[in-house]
Design a protein around this motif. Structure first.
Motif, PDB file in Angstrom:
ATOM      1  N   LYS A  17       0.833  -1.209   0.000  1.00  0.00           N
ATOM      2  CA  LYS A  17       0.000   0.000   0.000  1.00  0.00           C
ATOM      3  C   LYS A  17       0.868   1.261   0.000  1.00  0.00           C
ATOM      4  O   LYS A  17       0.541   2.261  -0.634  1.00  0.00           O
ATOM      5  N   ALA A  20       1.986   1.879  -3.431  1.00  0.00           N
ATOM      6  CA  ALA A  20       0.879   2.394  -4.242  1.00  0.00           C
ATOM      7  C   ALA A  20       0.717   3.897  -4.032  1.00  0.00           C
ATOM      8  O   ALA A  20       0.487   4.643  -4.990  1.00  0.00           O
ATOM      9  N   TYR A  21       0.846   4.350  -2.781  1.00  0.00           N
ATOM     10  CA  TYR A  21       0.731   5.787  -2.520  1.00  0.00           C
ATOM     11  C   TYR A  21       1.912   6.556  -3.109  1.00  0.00           C
ATOM     12  O   TYR A  21       1.750   7.684  -3.593  1.00  0.00           O
ATOM     13  N   ALA A  24       1.105   6.849  -6.730  1.00  0.00           N
ATOM     14  CA  ALA A  24       0.059   7.853  -6.954  1.00  0.00           C
ATOM     15  C   ALA A  24       0.628   9.261  -6.834  1.00  0.00           C
ATOM     16  O   ALA A  24       0.219  10.171  -7.563  1.00  0.00           O
ATOM     17  N   ILE A  85      -4.238   2.965  -6.205  1.00  0.00           N
ATOM     18  CA  ILE A  85      -4.690   3.135  -4.820  1.00  0.00           C
ATOM     19  C   ILE A  85      -5.736   2.100  -4.450  1.00  0.00           C
ATOM     20  O   ILE A  85      -5.785   1.625  -3.318  1.00  0.00           O
TER      21      ILE A  85
END
Length: 86
Positions: A17, A20-21, A24, A85
């Motif tokens: 995660k 992923a951030y 992004a 996300i």
């Protein structure tokens, strides 16, 4: 490739995660670049029409084509960021 004693001292486990951030955030930077490109296009259109008003029709056509392609790139980046996300 990494010595065993070093791998115990510095574990390389990063949660998915978190990555992923980070991705992004990189997409947000790319969207900022697309917004900057759109701004440069508008400035060029305004300057061109201001210097030679007779070419407004031609410049407007190419300007809208350019804006559409820049916006498409920005939307693709936004979709990629949202998919990362989720």
């Amino acid at each position: 490739l990494v010595p065993k004693n070093l791998s115990r001292a510095y574990p390389m486990h990063i949660p998915t995660k978190t990555l992923a951030y980070i991705g992004a955030g990189i997409c947000a930077l790319a969207m900022t670049a697309a917004a900057w490109g759109l701004t440069k296009l508008w400035v060029a259109l305004i300057e061109t029409v201001g210097r030679n008003p007779q070419v407004k029709k031609d410049v407007t056509l190419f300007g809208f084509i350019g804006m559409g392609s820049i916006e498409a790139i920005a939307l693709y980046i936004l979709v990629i960021a949202i998919l990362m996300i989720i």
